[in-house]
Enzyme design. Sequence first.
Site, mmCIF file in Angstrom:
data_model
loop_
_atom_site.group_PDB
_atom_site.id
_atom_site.type_symbol
_atom_site.label_atom_id
_atom_site.label_comp_id
_atom_site.label_asym_id
_atom_site.label_seq_id
_atom_site.Cartn_x
_atom_site.Cartn_y
_atom_site.Cartn_z
ATOM 1 N N LYS A 110 0.838 -1.196 0.000
ATOM 2 C CA LYS A 110 0.000 0.000 0.000
ATOM 3 C C LYS A 110 0.877 1.251 0.000
ATOM 4 C CE LYS A 110 -4.082 -1.698 2.488
ATOM 5 N NZ LYS A 110 -5.084 -1.543 1.420
ATOM 6 N N ARG A 168 -10.396 -11.491 2.176
ATOM 7 C CA ARG A 168 -11.300 -12.534 1.671
ATOM 8 C C ARG A 168 -10.618 -13.899 1.706
ATOM 9 N NH1 ARG A 168 -11.916 -9.374 -3.838
ATOM 10 N NH2 ARG A 168 -11.454 -7.717 -2.351
HETATM 11 N N1 BES Z 1 -8.087 -3.737 4.362
HETATM 12 C C1 BES Z 1 -8.311 -3.349 3.036
HETATM 13 C C2 BES Z 1 -9.635 -2.611 2.841
HETATM 14 C C3 BES Z 1 -9.772 -1.267 3.501
HETATM 15 C C4 BES Z 1 -9.440 -0.111 2.841
HETATM 16 C C5 BES Z 1 -10.304 -1.174 4.782
HETATM 17 C C6 BES Z 1 -9.598 1.121 3.457
HETATM 18 C C7 BES Z 1 -10.478 0.058 5.382
HETATM 19 C C8 BES Z 1 -10.114 1.199 4.724
HETATM 20 C C9 BES Z 1 -8.344 -4.565 2.106
HETATM 21 O O1 BES Z 1 -7.561 -5.644 2.495
HETATM 22 C C10 BES Z 1 -7.852 -4.125 0.768
HETATM 23 O O2 BES Z 1 -6.757 -3.671 0.672
HETATM 24 N N2 BES Z 1 -8.689 -4.270 -0.244
HETATM 25 C C11 BES Z 1 -8.365 -3.864 -1.566
HETATM 26 C C12 BES Z 1 -8.908 -4.889 -2.535
HETATM 27 C C13 BES Z 1 -8.499 -4.659 -3.964
HETATM 28 C C14 BES Z 1 -7.031 -4.941 -4.131
HETATM 29 C C15 BES Z 1 -9.310 -5.582 -4.848
HETATM 30 C C16 BES Z 1 -9.021 -2.512 -1.822
HETATM 31 O O3 BES Z 1 -10.147 -2.312 -1.377
HETATM 32 O O4 BES Z 1 -8.389 -1.664 -2.437
HETATM 33 ZN ZN ZN Z 2 -5.530 -5.468 1.826
#
Ligand code: BES
Ligand code: ZN
Length: 437
Positions: A215, A289
């Site tokens: 990230k 997931r």
């Molecule tokens: N933990 C994150 C989702 C999240 C984002 C929670 C902001 C709270 C605040 C999750 O694991 C994630 O990174 N999801 C990705 C999925 C994508 C790569 C398909 C996302 O939402 O960008």
């Molecule tokens: Zn994530």
Amino acid sequence: MKIELNKKYDTKVEFDTNLDNNELTYDGKVIKIGLKKVDAEKIRRAASLALKKVLEIKQKEFQIKVPKLDFLDNAVVNSIVEGLLLSNYKFSKYKKQEKIKAVSLITKELNIKTTKIICEATNYARDLVNEIPSVKSTEYMESEARKIAKKLNLKITVLKENDLSRLGMNLLLSVGRSARTSPRLVIIEYLPNDKQPVIICGKGIVFDAGGMNLKPTNYIENMKLDMAGSAAVLGTIKAAAELKLNKNIIAVVPLAENAIGPNSYYPGDIIKSYRGLTVEVLNTDAEGRLILADALAYSVDKYNPKYVIDIATLTGSCLVTFGEFCTGLVSNDDALSEKLYKASLRTYERVWRLPLFDEYQDSIKGDVSDIKNIGYKRGKYAGCITAGAFLERFIKDTPWAHLDIAGAAFWEESRFYTPKGGTGAGVRLLVNLFQND
Ligand code: BES
Ligand code: ZN
Ligand code: ZN
């Protein structure tokens, strides 16, 4: 904070139906808070305004005259207490902060035990979420779970790497492969009767760096929040056991850290899940997931639940859709969705259901694997739904509801009785569901 009955304090609060909601006057003697078209949420908010005003004038104790309203006195008292206990929360481990010490309610009687237990469990979940990443390892979360189980005399099972590997939970193992403490699956059973249990399963990513799909700045800062689903599940089972609810509940908590390091899993990996389906990892940041899939599949097989609810900070998409005010709901069951919706109206922990059309399922079909971990347009379109569609592949035909609390779990600013940071989202909602189900 002590809640007392009919004790006199110099600082006085009254509710005033001539003032608008959120309006407040203070003449040096009495704080008056507006209360119109009253419902439970307006009372919670009014109580939180009162508490904050008292702190502002540097007092530590006050009395509140409980108003005579159209609905039950006990409901009024409890909404006030809820607003007070939730607003008086401070994450004070690393900085001392002023709090209200005592509030006296001027009224006939008090029956607030239930509300106290639920608010304390919510504040407990907030504490877990607010804890800093360097302290909050998978080991730390396990020890918190063990404390709850011990105190309430509940059976706890912790599956470690050897067990997970024997059982084939390779999704959970892969996500947690590069972390300072190993991935694990915690299960707490609260079984007061011999009926079919319900399962609540919470995402417990203790820090989500994104893995190899690291990230960037502006997205990584709050990622200690990524275990908020597990915090909600621990808070809920704690409250349910303390309330002695006559409902069999099994808390399932997959714990892992999504770290980047020499042993991290890779984008492009194909992993065999506990369910037997192979999963192509097209983005290591879609890790929630994966750990939920193994936890859901295993627990549904093992416990044959009446229904299963998972709760997770699963997608940025959900945050983009709803902001911080609402939880995304994806479900295969209308009756369960309806029950959750009703609980959301009672608690004001609002949820909103999203559709689960076949096209979303189709979008996660794999080319060289059974399924892939992101939906169409590289997970960009309908991200909250395709994440739900992924989970649906692992629950067999069990009635299931998925709650995405990506926005609701962690607030960047304080509003009414919810301070900024971890909100404890899901605890009041799920306990309320179980109280009424
Ligand atoms: N933990 C994150 C989702 C999240 C984002 C929670 C902001 C709270 C605040 C999750 O694991 C994630 O990174 N999801 C990705 C999925 C994508 C790569 C398909 C996302 O939402 O960008
Ligand atoms: Zn994530
Ligand atoms: Zn995550």
